[in-house]
Design an enzyme around this catalytic site. Structure first.
Site, PDB file in Angstrom:
ATOM      1  N   GLU A  86       9.357  -2.364  17.591  1.00  0.00           N
ATOM      2  CA  GLU A  86       8.398  -2.586  16.499  1.00  0.00           C
ATOM      3  C   GLU A  86       7.082  -3.125  17.059  1.00  0.00           C
ATOM      4  O   GLU A  86       6.011  -2.774  16.572  1.00  0.00           O
ATOM      5  CB  GLU A  86       8.959  -3.570  15.457  1.00  0.00           C
ATOM      6  CG  GLU A  86      10.157  -3.060  14.683  1.00  0.00           C
ATOM      7  CD  GLU A  86       9.821  -2.041  13.600  1.00  0.00           C
ATOM      8  OE1 GLU A  86       8.657  -1.621  13.485  1.00  0.00           O
ATOM      9  OE2 GLU A  86      10.745  -1.653  12.874  1.00  0.00           O
ATOM     10  N   HIS A 138       4.920   5.537   6.681  1.00  0.00           N
ATOM     11  CA  HIS A 138       4.108   5.753   7.886  1.00  0.00           C
ATOM     12  C   HIS A 138       3.998   7.235   8.236  1.00  0.00           C
ATOM     13  O   HIS A 138       2.901   7.762   8.410  1.00  0.00           O
ATOM     14  CB  HIS A 138       4.674   4.969   9.084  1.00  0.00           C
ATOM     15  CG  HIS A 138       4.731   3.493   8.847  1.00  0.00           C
ATOM     16  ND1 HIS A 138       5.419   2.630   9.662  1.00  0.00           N
ATOM     17  CD2 HIS A 138       4.180   2.729   7.865  1.00  0.00           C
ATOM     18  CE1 HIS A 138       5.289   1.396   9.201  1.00  0.00           C
ATOM     19  NE2 HIS A 138       4.550   1.437   8.115  1.00  0.00           N
ATOM     20  N   TRP A 165       0.831  -1.203   0.000  1.00  0.00           N
ATOM     21  CA  TRP A 165       0.000   0.000   0.000  1.00  0.00           C
ATOM     22  C   TRP A 165       0.872   1.263   0.000  1.00  0.00           C
ATOM     23  O   TRP A 165       2.007   1.246   0.460  1.00  0.00           O
ATOM     24  CB  TRP A 165      -0.948   0.016   1.203  1.00  0.00           C
ATOM     25  CG  TRP A 165      -0.276   0.037   2.550  1.00  0.00           C
ATOM     26  CD1 TRP A 165       0.107  -1.056   3.286  1.00  0.00           C
ATOM     27  CD2 TRP A 165       0.101   1.182   3.321  1.00  0.00           C
ATOM     28  NE1 TRP A 165       0.700  -0.647   4.462  1.00  0.00           N
ATOM     29  CE2 TRP A 165       0.706   0.721   4.515  1.00  0.00           C
ATOM     30  CE3 TRP A 165      -0.020   2.565   3.131  1.00  0.00           C
ATOM     31  CZ2 TRP A 165       1.189   1.576   5.505  1.00  0.00           C
ATOM     32  CZ3 TRP A 165       0.464   3.418   4.118  1.00  0.00           C
ATOM     33  CH2 TRP A 165       1.066   2.932   5.282  1.00  0.00           C
ATOM     34  N   HIS A 185       7.717  -6.163  10.750  1.00  0.00           N
ATOM     35  CA  HIS A 185       9.081  -5.749  11.116  1.00  0.00           C
ATOM     36  C   HIS A 185       9.500  -6.386  12.445  1.00  0.00           C
ATOM     37  O   HIS A 185      10.631  -6.841  12.599  1.00  0.00           O
ATOM     38  CB  HIS A 185       9.167  -4.226  11.225  1.00  0.00           C
ATOM     39  CG  HIS A 185       8.872  -3.523   9.933  1.00  0.00           C
ATOM     40  ND1 HIS A 185       8.593  -2.181   9.858  1.00  0.00           N
ATOM     41  CD2 HIS A 185       8.804  -3.981   8.647  1.00  0.00           C
ATOM     42  CE1 HIS A 185       8.375  -1.854   8.589  1.00  0.00           C
ATOM     43  NE2 HIS A 185       8.484  -2.927   7.843  1.00  0.00           N
ATOM     44  N   GLU A 233       9.126   1.943   6.171  1.00  0.00           N
ATOM     45  CA  GLU A 233       8.783   2.809   7.306  1.00  0.00           C
ATOM     46  C   GLU A 233       8.435   4.235   6.857  1.00  0.00           C
ATOM     47  O   GLU A 233       7.592   4.898   7.446  1.00  0.00           O
ATOM     48  CB  GLU A 233       9.953   2.876   8.292  1.00  0.00           C
ATOM     49  CG  GLU A 233      10.095   1.651   9.180  1.00  0.00           C
ATOM     50  CD  GLU A 233       9.027   1.596  10.257  1.00  0.00           C
ATOM     51  OE1 GLU A 233       8.399   2.626  10.545  1.00  0.00           O
ATOM     52  OE2 GLU A 233       8.806   0.505  10.798  1.00  0.00           O
ATOM     53  N   THR A 240       5.194  -0.193  18.711  1.00  0.00           N
ATOM     54  CA  THR A 240       4.495   0.672  17.745  1.00  0.00           C
ATOM     55  C   THR A 240       3.305  -0.067  17.138  1.00  0.00           C
ATOM     56  O   THR A 240       2.278   0.543  16.853  1.00  0.00           O
ATOM     57  CB  THR A 240       5.421   1.176  16.620  1.00  0.00           C
ATOM     58  OG1 THR A 240       6.171   0.079  16.118  1.00  0.00           O
ATOM     59  CG2 THR A 240       6.351   2.255  17.098  1.00  0.00           C
ATOM     60  N   ASP A 286       2.295  -3.372   9.207  1.00  0.00           N
ATOM     61  CA  ASP A 286       3.713  -3.244   8.812  1.00  0.00           C
ATOM     62  C   ASP A 286       4.625  -3.444  10.021  1.00  0.00           C
ATOM     63  O   ASP A 286       5.630  -4.142   9.960  1.00  0.00           O
ATOM     64  CB  ASP A 286       4.020  -1.833   8.263  1.00  0.00           C
ATOM     65  CG  ASP A 286       3.526  -1.620   6.834  1.00  0.00           C
ATOM     66  OD1 ASP A 286       2.820  -2.486   6.301  1.00  0.00           O
ATOM     67  OD2 ASP A 286       3.863  -0.558   6.256  1.00  0.00           O
ATOM     68  N   GLU A 287       4.252  -2.786  11.127  1.00  0.00           N
ATOM     69  CA  GLU A 287       5.102  -2.856  12.328  1.00  0.00           C
ATOM     70  C   GLU A 287       5.221  -4.299  12.813  1.00  0.00           C
ATOM     71  O   GLU A 287       6.278  -4.721  13.273  1.00  0.00           O
ATOM     72  CB  GLU A 287       4.546  -1.982  13.464  1.00  0.00           C
ATOM     73  CG  GLU A 287       4.212  -0.538  13.100  1.00  0.00           C
ATOM     74  CD  GLU A 287       5.411   0.338  12.765  1.00  0.00           C
ATOM     75  OE1 GLU A 287       6.499  -0.208  12.520  1.00  0.00           O
ATOM     76  OE2 GLU A 287       5.240   1.561  12.729  1.00  0.00           O
ATOM     77  N   GLU A 344       7.377   8.653  13.903  1.00  0.00           N
ATOM     78  CA  GLU A 344       7.612   8.062  12.575  1.00  0.00           C
ATOM     79  C   GLU A 344       8.450   9.007  11.703  1.00  0.00           C
ATOM     80  O   GLU A 344       9.315   8.567  10.945  1.00  0.00           O
ATOM     81  CB  GLU A 344       6.280   7.769  11.867  1.00  0.00           C
ATOM     82  CG  GLU A 344       5.416   6.716  12.550  1.00  0.00           C
ATOM     83  CD  GLU A 344       5.916   5.291  12.335  1.00  0.00           C
ATOM     84  OE1 GLU A 344       6.859   5.083  11.537  1.00  0.00           O
ATOM     85  OE2 GLU A 344       5.373   4.386  12.983  1.00  0.00           O
TER      86      GLU A 344
HETATM   87 FE   LIG Z   1       8.460   0.375  12.817  1.00  0.00          FE
HETATM   88 FE   LIG Z   2       6.596   2.872  11.564  1.00  0.00          FE
END
Ligand SMILES: [Fe+2]
Ligand SMILES: [Fe+2]
Length: 331
Positions: free
Chosen positions: A166, A116, A33, A202, A113, A169, A198-199, A76
């Site tokens: 990670e 974000h 995305w 990670h 990242e 977050t 996403d976090e 971020e």
């Molecule tokens: Fe992150």
């Molecule tokens: Fe992030």
């Protein structure tokens, strides 16, 4: 051989797996995305109406919510600090012939990242609820101030930090998303939820790095983990300040806000630690030396110790007024 040389050897030994980690935990650029997928299309005729709708929906969410959103966004946005820090870790090399998979990981992780801060910043700007100039000043301060997370250039400590952070977050973006949704703000809810996703990827990657290190160098990895927990994992925005303020002064107020909202609490910190202890199977690592045994013992008992402290903790109902969110927006 010195502990530092062993760390570099271990990093080299795992390096061959990094391309696999990139494939497994990151998403190809053509498939992932982008911020505009969650924002009004400024080329479309309906743009202004869509912005109006965002502004209407944004009125439903209160002061603490926006303060937390702003601080999450600024955290971020300070990505240049994190990228330059990680590029400088022992075993990560981006130069010439020594260029390795680890620097590729850092670049690809940074590239993910970067979206974000981008999407959150644009949303804040459109929301009409925050003083963007103040937000921008804080961001510039935070990048200029940098951070000190107590990891030195040690990859073991850095990967403990990133594994932890990670997941932290992930939790806070997820909770903010749920609150937005509850407040009728579907778009923002979706946005925060997808960032949280996403976090999580990670987090899974970094905890795998640590797991691999445990296989190669269990004693030093255990000591590094214990050392980070003794220092406590500080948030990457611990130097947060507002315009005219001195370094770090805004952080505590933000942290109080996040605690009040329940977006990220002391119990979350403990839960993360428990999850890491479990995933790294601390209890079943064999043949440790005495120092590492003591470190393991400390780590295994730490969650319970922190729980006892957390239940006694109280969070001040401060009346601090951030410059980021208008005073009349305090609900
Ligand atoms: Fe992150
Ligand atoms: Fe992030």
């Amino acid at each position: 051989m010195s502990a530092k040389n062993i760390r570099i050897e271990v990093m080299q030994a795992i390096e061959s797996k990094v391309n696999g980690f990139i494939d497994q935990y990151l998403i190809p650029i053509q498939d992932i995305w982008q911020p505009t997928d969650f924002l009004p299309d400024s080329q479309s005729d309906g743009f202004l109406d869509a912005v109006k709708q965002i502004q209407e929906e944004s009125k439903e969410l209160g002061y603490d919510f926006w303060v937390t959103m702003v601080a999450d966004t600024i955290t971020e946005e300070a990505l240049p600090t994190y990228e330059s820090w990680l590029m400088d870790v022992e075993g990560v090399d981006q130069h010439g012939e020594n260029k390795n998979g680890w620097s590729k990981w850092v670049r690809h992780w940074t590239a993910e990242e970067n979206r974000h801060g981008d999407v959150l910043n644009k949303y804040l700007y459109l929301s009409g609820r925050v003083n963007m100039r103040e937000v921008e000043i804080t961001t510039q301060h935070l990048i200029a101030d940098g951070f000190d997370i107590g990891t030195d250039r040690d990859p073991y400590k850095n990967f403990v930090y990133t594994s932890f952070q990670e997941l932290a977050t992930n939790i806070s973006h997820k909770r903010v998303g749920q609150m937005a949704k509850k407040g009728g703000n579907t778009l923002l809810g979706k946005m925060c939820t997808i960032i949280a996703g996403d976090e999580m990827r990670h987090h899974l990657a970094y905890r795998e790095f640590v797991k691999s290190i445990f296989e190669h160098d269990p004693n030093q990895m255990m000591l590094a983990f214990a050392d980070m927990m003794k220092k406590k994992i500080v948030m990457p925005a611990h130097f947060l300040r507002e315009s005219g303020g001195s370094i770090g002064t805004a952080f505590e107020n933000f942290s109080n806000c996040a605690q009040r909202l329940g977006v990220y609490t002391a119990m979350d910190y403990i839960d993360i630690l428990k999850k890491l202890n479990t995933y790294w199977e601390l209890d079943s690592i064999r043949a440790l030396n005495d120092d590492a045994e003591r470190a393991r013992d400390y780590l295994m008992k730490l969650p319970e110790r922190l729980e006892r402290i957390a239940t006694r903790m109280k969070f001040p109902e401060d009346d601090y007024q951030f410059k980021w969110v208008e005073a009349n927006g305090r609900l």
